[in-house]
Design a protein around this motif. Structure first.
Motif, short mmCIF file in Angstrom:
data_model
loop_
_atom_site.label_atom_id
_atom_site.label_comp_id
_atom_site.label_asym_id
_atom_site.label_seq_id
_atom_site.Cartn_x
_atom_site.Cartn_y
_atom_site.Cartn_z
N THR A 86 -59.38 -1.93 69.02
CA THR A 86 -58.08 -1.78 68.54
C THR A 86 -57.93 -0.54 68.40
O THR A 86 -58.54 0.78 68.92
CB THR A 86 -58.21 -2.31 66.92
OG1 THR A 86 -59.26 -1.57 66.22
CG2 THR A 86 -58.82 -4.03 67.08
N GLU A 87 -56.47 -0.20 67.88
CA GLU A 87 -55.98 1.09 67.76
C GLU A 87 -56.80 1.93 66.64
O GLU A 87 -56.99 3.02 66.96
CB GLU A 87 -54.50 1.10 67.37
CG GLU A 87 -53.53 0.29 68.55
CD GLU A 87 -52.15 0.26 68.39
OE1 GLU A 87 -51.80 1.15 67.17
OE2 GLU A 87 -51.17 -0.36 68.97
N SER A 88 -57.03 1.19 65.56
CA SER A 88 -57.83 2.09 64.65
C SER A 88 -59.11 2.36 64.84
O SER A 88 -59.55 3.47 64.68
CB SER A 88 -57.88 1.20 63.42
OG SER A 88 -58.56 -0.11 63.52
N GLU A 89 -59.83 1.55 65.64
CA GLU A 89 -61.23 1.91 66.37
C GLU A 89 -61.10 3.06 67.23
O GLU A 89 -61.95 4.14 67.40
CB GLU A 89 -61.76 0.83 66.95
CG GLU A 89 -61.96 -0.62 66.07
CD GLU A 89 -62.51 -1.63 66.88
OE1 GLU A 89 -63.39 -2.51 66.04
OE2 GLU A 89 -62.46 -1.82 68.10
N LEU A 90 -59.91 3.15 68.20
CA LEU A 90 -59.73 4.36 69.12
C LEU A 90 -59.58 5.75 68.31
O LEU A 90 -59.97 6.54 68.76
CB LEU A 90 -58.60 3.83 69.97
CG LEU A 90 -57.98 4.98 71.08
CD1 LEU A 90 -59.52 5.56 71.89
CD2 LEU A 90 -56.88 4.50 71.78
N ARG A 91 -58.53 5.55 67.30
CA ARG A 91 -58.45 6.59 66.36
C ARG A 91 -59.66 7.18 65.81
O ARG A 91 -59.63 8.47 65.62
CB ARG A 91 -57.23 6.32 65.55
CG ARG A 91 -56.66 7.45 64.64
CD ARG A 91 -55.70 7.34 63.70
NE ARG A 91 -54.26 6.63 64.45
CZ ARG A 91 -53.90 5.33 64.41
NH1 ARG A 91 -54.76 4.50 64.10
NH2 ARG A 91 -52.89 5.10 64.86
N ALA A 98 -56.08 4.11 77.59
CA ALA A 98 -55.76 2.52 77.81
C ALA A 98 -56.92 1.65 78.18
O ALA A 98 -57.00 0.52 77.77
CB ALA A 98 -54.44 2.32 78.92
N LYS A 99 -57.72 2.48 78.83
CA LYS A 99 -58.92 1.47 79.16
C LYS A 99 -59.74 1.07 78.14
O LYS A 99 -60.35 0.25 78.02
CB LYS A 99 -59.97 2.68 79.99
CG LYS A 99 -59.36 3.23 81.32
CD LYS A 99 -60.24 3.96 82.21
CE LYS A 99 -59.47 4.38 83.45
NZ LYS A 99 -60.16 5.36 84.12
N TRP A 100 -59.61 1.91 76.90
CA TRP A 100 -60.30 1.58 75.55
C TRP A 100 -59.81 0.35 75.07
O TRP A 100 -60.54 -0.66 74.62
CB TRP A 100 -60.59 2.68 74.83
CG TRP A 100 -61.22 3.97 74.84
CD1 TRP A 100 -61.21 4.65 76.17
CD2 TRP A 100 -62.09 4.67 74.27
NE1 TRP A 100 -62.00 5.72 76.01
CE2 TRP A 100 -62.48 5.65 75.05
CE3 TRP A 100 -62.65 4.39 72.72
CZ2 TRP A 100 -63.43 6.50 74.30
CZ3 TRP A 100 -63.68 5.13 72.50
CH2 TRP A 100 -64.16 6.26 72.90
N LEU A 101 -58.54 0.22 75.02
CA LEU A 101 -57.85 -0.94 74.66
C LEU A 101 -57.93 -2.16 75.37
O LEU A 101 -58.03 -3.28 74.89
CB LEU A 101 -56.31 -0.41 74.44
CG LEU A 101 -55.77 0.53 73.67
CD1 LEU A 101 -54.50 0.85 73.43
CD2 LEU A 101 -56.50 0.44 71.89
#
Length: 374
Positions: free
Chosen positions: A255-260, A247-250
């Protein structure tokens, strides 16, 4: 290859080429076979496992060697229950492979007591006998020669028994019998229901806090990684524990795609041994730096106004730069205020920091307020 071989004159064991060159058995099985084959007759009464311990062959190595010897017909076992109720195991060891029927025939020849294949070996030890009764009377247990002291009931008992009350002396005079009282009428009992004020208060447990939107999104991303890489399969509890770091990344703008993409990029060459450890390491050490807070821009300076002429009754005209809608300069406005004070107090005292222009304008305005000619 050069070879130099000297045949031993004593202390040797004959080994068949079929045993030495057999590729189906490992070296432990062959060494155990040759070792048992070279033992004297006095040492053959021990089990195969005890003989293997002499060669420091234990555990998995012995079990594998024994399994291969049994599969290829060098060792045969019979397990049965004797007359005394004990289970015994009889082993037959040969230096040539035998079938089950051939081994049973050799066993019958070497052990005449074994009548058939289904009969177990008779129990060599005598059956357990009945236990002899204990001689003498029962005695209390002794604790190192210590004799316990006598217990004092009065001291140990917290509530000693009360003394017996003396019996009353019989009364010789007859007493009149009491009159029978009428039995009271019992009213039917009604169930007593406590009032709302008397009911015990039950502490209501607060509902569990709902997860934040970032935690829900991070958990959804972590659970979806198994669709791309099967080795990143996570359980629900593991995903919730890692969602705190994800959640710290978000929260830092990803975005969710960048985290994935950050979690799936550059997989290790040796593969992932632990999905939880791999993802926790990547979430912790590759977390982006939080963006610095944006400071608001400084407001632009106010526009510079043009010079205008002061409208006060001064000795000479002068100009000033106004800050707002004023028409007089600061000196003239101070003189005007001081003139009103001079009229009210009828005095001509001036403060030492007052300039000659302010004094002149103040006197002129004070005279104009009084109606005197300047």
């Amino acid at each position: 290859m050069l070879r130099h071989v000297i045949a031993p004159s004593s202390g040797w064991t004959k080994a068949s080429h079929a045993v030495v060159r057999d590729r189906r058995m490992n070296s432990d099985a062959k060494i155990l076979l040759l070792y048992v084959q070279g033992l004297p007759e006095s040492a053959t009464g021990r089990p195969l496992g005890e003989l293997a311990q002499k060669l420091e062959m234990k555990g998995r190595a012995y079990q594998q060697a024994k399994k291969q010897l049994i599969e290829h017909g060098y060792v045969h076992e019979w397990r049965g229950q004797g007359d005394g109720g004990r289970w015994v195991t009889e082993q037959l060891f040969t230096n040539t492979p035998l079938t089950r029927d051939e081994a049973r025939a050799v066993r019958a020849r070497l052990s005449p007591e074994a009548a058939g294949p289904t009969r177990a070996e008779p129990l060599s030890a005598p059956p357990p006998s009945a236990q002899s009764p204990t001689v003498g009377e029962p005695t209390p247990p002794s604790a190192g020669g210590y004799v316990p002291e006598e217990e004092h009931v009065d001291e140990n008992t917290p509530h000693p028994p009360s003394e017996a009350e003396p019996e009353p002396e019989p009364d010789l005079e007859p007493k009149p019998e009491p009159e029978a009282e009428p039995e009271p009428v019992l009213e039917p009992k009604t169930a007593h229901r406590p009032t709302p004020a008397q009911e015990p208060e039950v502490e209501a447990t607060p509902p569990p806090p709902r997860p934040s939107p970032q935690l829900s999104r991070a958990e959804r991303v972590l659970l979806s990684l198994r669709h791309t890489r099967r080795e990143l399969l996570l359980g629900v509890g593991e995903a919730r524990a890692l969602a705190v770091e994800a959640a710290k990344w978000l929260e830092r703008g990803l975005t969710e795609s960048e985290l994935r993409h950050a979690l799936l990029a550059e997989p290790p060459k040796g593969g992932v041994r632990s999905a939880v450890g791999f993802l926790r390491h990547r979430l912790t050490h590759k977390c982006p730096v939080a963006a610095a807070p944006v400071t608001p821009p400084e407001p632009p300076p106010p526009p510079v106004r043009a010079l205008i002429t002061c409208t006060s009754e001064a000795e000479e005209d002068h100009v000033f730069r106004p800050l707002g809608d004023e028409t007089e300069c600061a000196d003239c406005r101070r003189a005007t205020a001081y003139a009103s004070w001079m009229v009210d107090t009828d005095t001509y005292d001036f403060p030492p920091d007052m300039t000659w222009r302010q004094r002149f304008v103040a006197v002129a305005k004070a005279d104009a307020l009084r109606g005197e000619p300047a």
